[in-house]
Design a protein around this motif. Structure first.
Motif, mmCIF file in Angstrom:
data_model
loop_
_atom_site.group_PDB
_atom_site.id
_atom_site.type_symbol
_atom_site.label_atom_id
_atom_site.label_comp_id
_atom_site.label_asym_id
_atom_site.label_seq_id
_atom_site.Cartn_x
_atom_site.Cartn_y
_atom_site.Cartn_z
ATOM 1 N N VAL A 29 -3.347 -7.305 -5.788
ATOM 2 C CA VAL A 29 -2.911 -6.732 -4.596
ATOM 3 C C VAL A 29 -1.315 -6.617 -4.600
ATOM 4 N N HIS A 30 -0.864 -7.829 -5.400
ATOM 5 C CA HIS A 30 0.958 -7.639 -5.637
ATOM 6 C C HIS A 30 1.062 -6.268 -6.188
ATOM 7 N N LEU A 33 1.574 -3.784 -3.849
ATOM 8 C CA LEU A 33 2.698 -4.063 -3.144
ATOM 9 C C LEU A 33 3.864 -3.774 -3.836
ATOM 10 N N ILE A 36 4.848 -0.179 -3.326
ATOM 11 C CA ILE A 36 5.660 0.330 -2.134
ATOM 12 C C ILE A 36 7.117 0.007 -2.360
ATOM 13 N N ASP B 73 -1.894 -16.379 0.207
ATOM 14 C CA ASP B 73 -1.074 -16.074 -0.719
ATOM 15 C C ASP B 73 0.583 -15.989 0.071
ATOM 16 N N VAL B 76 3.471 -13.572 0.280
ATOM 17 C CA VAL B 76 3.156 -12.333 1.265
ATOM 18 C C VAL B 76 2.915 -12.364 2.743
ATOM 19 N N LEU B 122 2.255 -1.638 7.666
ATOM 20 C CA LEU B 122 2.138 -2.180 6.389
ATOM 21 C C LEU B 122 2.174 -3.725 6.481
ATOM 22 N N MET B 126 -0.842 -6.362 4.905
ATOM 23 C CA MET B 126 -0.398 -7.612 4.279
ATOM 24 C C MET B 126 -0.801 -8.784 4.930
ATOM 25 N N TRP B 129 -4.628 -9.221 4.471
ATOM 26 C CA TRP B 129 -5.013 -9.630 3.190
ATOM 27 C C TRP B 129 -4.507 -11.119 2.866
#
Lengths: 176, 320
Positions: A29-30, A33, A36, B73, B76, B122, B126, B129
């Motif tokens: 998922v990073h 990101l 982005i 995580d 994030v 967003l 984030m 997740w």
């Protein structure tokens, strides 16, 4: 070196660095990101060049819609927290990707350098009015054909999602 | 030097508005919901009608322990709450309260606002997740699905206002406004109100955070100040969306009194829409996920397209 040069260099560097991180990170998922960050700083590059409409649409479409769709797809299928090795590509594929990427960059760089060299060019033409005049004037046919292409893709996606393919028993997962 | 001073003053004004208006909306929501539902709510703090309850809540949030789950995580998880807040702060900066009374006058301020609003959400994705929690992940997915479907009618009706005015700048749109817009752009304004409520994930479109089934969805694992930041972002979102609709549909500072009082009209118009958004929360029950998608694709998108067509015909006819 003007302020614009400095800002452009900063935005470009961030964009390239984030793009490299996006393809090299082990966190699935990073990578979305980092995409982005990369796309947002690219819109910063457009902004420095005076094309504020292009920059904002870049943010609106790529960051606001496409990356959201990517994140949605990841969450729907598999979005592990932490490092994951199951989606890694083989060494050969990585080497091939590196060669293709480097070759494309070299080609673009050589074309740009041979075309403009060290000349100073004034950048004008990014303004919203001029952009609209170009888009709906000289480029109107490619623009319309593109929208027809998108429509076909949309209908095809709907057909794939809605219509049963093959015998009906198979579509329901029930053997006849 | 003069420019620099002006920029600093404008930024400070935007920051002050950003710190005051969302809290006002929050306090109004407590009181309005209390009255509409026939209950008192907290009445003790500060004396008159419990006006200081929000301050007490803030103090409580600040005192709580800041917990980051082990399975999260961490990086994030920590960044996520900031995104929404910063995005709405940047959005508030371009909303005009008068012909020269704004934080910044960007040529494409309408597109700026929509783009930045998309980035703010967003942060919710984030958060959903990175929490490492199934409820949060479900909430994050629902947020994404909702965002993708409601962004479209929102942008379409904003495009309709922009076409009617012939400008992408909010100041330009407010200058081009005339009273006929109240009827001409009415369907667009209604679509905007519904889509904005959904974009903010306010009830009845709060399936992603549904507290009784998903335990606040993406925000389940958040505590203390980080959770408060999400709440503040929601109220800031109400402020931004209400004032945006006031600027687009009601002509921002237009009103009978002299122009110097334009900001007052803008505050009143924005306040009315903020009140309506609070009212909607009390009036309607929560929509199910499939009903929610149905409203967007079968209700709002066709109306928005129809509004675009009406606007285009109107512009062509009147420009003859």
């Amino acid at each position: 070196m003007t302020t614009y040069d400095v800002l452009f260099t900063i935005a470009g560097t961030i964009s390239v660095a984030a793009a490299l991180l996006a393809v090299s990170t082990k966190h699935l998922v990073h990578s979305a990101l980092w995409l982005i960050v990369s796309l947002a700083s690219l819109s910063g590059c457009y902004l420095v060049l005076g094309a504020e409409f292009v920059a904002l649409v870049q943010l609106l479409v790529y960051v606001g819609a496409i990356v959201v769709l990517v994140l949605f797809a990841l969450m729907l299928t598999r979005a592990p927290i932490g490092r994951s090795a199951e989606h890694d590509t083989s060494r050969v594929q990585r080497a091939a990707a590196l060669v293709v990427g480097a070759a494309t960059a070299a080609l673009l760089a050589s074309v740009l350098i041979s075309a403009f060299g060290n000349d100073k060019k004034r950048v004008n033409g990014g303004g919203t009015h001029l952009l609209a005049a170009r888009l709906f004037g000289s480029w109107v046919w490619p623009f319309e054909v593109l929208s027809a292409l998108l429509l076909v893709a949309l209908v095809a996606a709907l057909a794939l999602a809605r219509l049963p393919i093959g015998p009906r028993g198979d579509a329901d997962g029930v053997p006849r | 030097m003069n420019d620099f001073v002006e920029i600093v003053i404008r930024s400070v004004c935007v920051l002050a508005a950003f710190l005051v208006l969302p809290l006002l909306v929050g306090q109004t929501e407590h009181k309005v919901m209390g009255h509409m539902q026939g209950r008192l709510g907290p009445m003790e703090a500060g004396g008159f009608h419990g006006w200081a309850q929000l301050i007490a809540d803030g103090v409580k949030f600040a005192q709580k322990e800041d917990i980051v789950p082990l399975a999260a995580d961490k990086r994030v998880f920590r960044i996520a709450p900031a995104l929404g807040i910063v995005a709405y702060l940047l959005a508030l900066a371009v909303i005009p309260f008068g012909p020269h009374f704004y934080g910044a006058n960007v040529p494409g301020s309408l597109v700026w606002l929509l783009a930045i609003g998309g980035i703010g959400t967003l942060g919710t994705l984030m958060a959903g997740w990175s929490s490492g929690n199934k409820y949060s992940l479900l909430g994050g997915m629902r947020t994404a699905a909702q965002l993708v479907s409601y962004e479209l009618p929102l942008i379409l009706v904003c495009a309709s206002f922009a076409i009617a005015a012939g400008s992408l700048s909010l100041v330009g749109i407010a200058h081009a406004w005339n009273p006929w817009w109240l009827i001409w752009q009415l369907p667009g304004a209604l679509v905007f109100l519904v889509a904005a409520t959904a974009e903010l994930q306010r009830p009845p479109f709060d399936m992603p955070v549904a507290d009784s089934e998903l335990v606040m969805g993406p925000f389940t694992e958040y505590t203390g100040l980080r959770f408060a930041l999400f709440l503040l972002a929601e109220y800031a979102g109400i402020v931004v969306m209400s004032f945006l609709l006031a600027a687009l549909w009601l002509g921002a500072w237009a009103g009978p009194l002299p122009d110097s009082l334009g900001w007052l009209w803008m505050l009143i118009k924005g306040g009315i829409f903020a009140f309506v958004i609070i009212w909607i929360r009390v009036a309607w029950p929560r929509l199910r996920e499939d009903q929610l998608q149905r409203v967007a694709w079968l209700g709002l998108v066709p109306i928005a397209l129809l509004q675009l067509a009406i606007t285009a015909v109107g512009v062509v006819v009147t420009s003859r």
